[in-house]
Design a protein around this motif. Structure first.
Motif, mmCIF file in Angstrom:
data_model
loop_
_atom_site.group_PDB
_atom_site.id
_atom_site.type_symbol
_atom_site.label_atom_id
_atom_site.label_comp_id
_atom_site.label_asym_id
_atom_site.label_seq_id
_atom_site.Cartn_x
_atom_site.Cartn_y
_atom_site.Cartn_z
ATOM 1 N N THR A 1 17.751 15.395 -21.657
ATOM 2 C CA THR A 1 17.630 14.553 -20.463
ATOM 3 C C THR A 1 17.520 15.460 -19.244
ATOM 4 O OG1 THR A 1 20.034 14.376 -20.229
ATOM 5 C CG2 THR A 1 18.915 12.603 -21.434
ATOM 6 N N ASP B 1 16.626 4.356 -13.944
ATOM 7 C CA ASP B 1 17.879 5.127 -13.971
ATOM 8 C C ASP B 1 17.721 6.543 -13.422
ATOM 9 O OD1 ASP B 1 16.529 6.413 -16.030
ATOM 10 O OD2 ASP B 1 18.078 6.056 -17.539
ATOM 11 N N ARG B 2 16.483 6.929 -13.035
ATOM 12 C CA ARG B 2 16.188 8.228 -12.412
ATOM 13 C C ARG B 2 16.398 9.409 -13.357
ATOM 14 N NH1 ARG B 2 20.028 6.081 -8.777
ATOM 15 N NH2 ARG B 2 21.248 7.946 -9.119
ATOM 16 N N ILE B 3 16.419 9.155 -14.666
ATOM 17 C CA ILE B 3 16.598 10.206 -15.666
ATOM 18 C C ILE B 3 15.336 10.279 -16.518
ATOM 19 C CG2 ILE B 3 17.930 10.989 -17.657
ATOM 20 C CD1 ILE B 3 20.314 9.405 -16.484
ATOM 21 N N LYS C 1 17.782 15.396 -15.022
ATOM 22 C CA LYS C 1 18.241 14.657 -13.850
ATOM 23 C C LYS C 1 17.779 15.365 -12.589
ATOM 24 C CE LYS C 1 22.215 12.855 -16.277
ATOM 25 N NZ LYS C 1 23.653 12.730 -16.334
ATOM 26 N N LYS D 1 13.734 11.368 -19.901
ATOM 27 C CA LYS D 1 14.227 11.622 -21.257
ATOM 28 C C LYS D 1 13.115 12.199 -22.113
ATOM 29 C CE LYS D 1 17.653 8.051 -20.918
ATOM 30 N NZ LYS D 1 17.956 6.663 -21.102
#
Length: 127
Positions: free
Chosen positions: A40, A24-26, A42, A28
């Motif tokens: 988070t 998801d390219r995030i 990004k 955490k």
């Protein structure tokens, strides 16, 4: 909902935190005591492949399949510092591993698919 596909985890050395990243390219940031995501990050353009805590857990660096290296401040919401591995023209090479130095707290090393290893000073943002 669909389960998230993770590809990396990193454990903080001086706090009860874990960083996780994936498709998801995030990135955490988890509080292990509370068992929940507390922040988070990004900015990656491709799946996150690796992460590492550094500078007394104040920063976490993450790498991606697209060649992005992002340095995140774990105690603020500031924009991540962007570093690049590979060609001077900015052609991204997939990053397989990233690690902060245990001896120089602002230095990190990253290795890519093209047998490239680079050192970065994360304060200066340079090789």
């Amino acid at each position: 909902g669909q389960a998230e596909q993770l590809s990396c985890v990193a454990c903080a050395s001086q706090s009860l935190s874990i960083a996780s990243g994936g498709q998801d390219r995030i990135l955490k940031l988890w509080d292990c005591k509370r068992k929940e995501v507390v922040k988070t990050f990004k900015g990656h353009r491709a799946a996150i492949t690796c992460a590492s805590f550094g500078d007394r857990d104040n920063y976490v660096i993450s790498g991606s399949k697209g060649g992005d290296l992002l340095v995140h401040n774990t105690s603020s919401s500031s924009t991540p510092q962007k570093l690049k591995i590979g060609e001077p023209q900015g052609v991204g090479i997939a990053i397989n591993v990233v690690q902060f130095s245990p001896f120089r707290r602002t230095v990190a090393a990253a290795a890519g698919e093209e047998a490239i290893v680079q050192l970065f000073d994360t304060v200066k943002g340079s090789e």
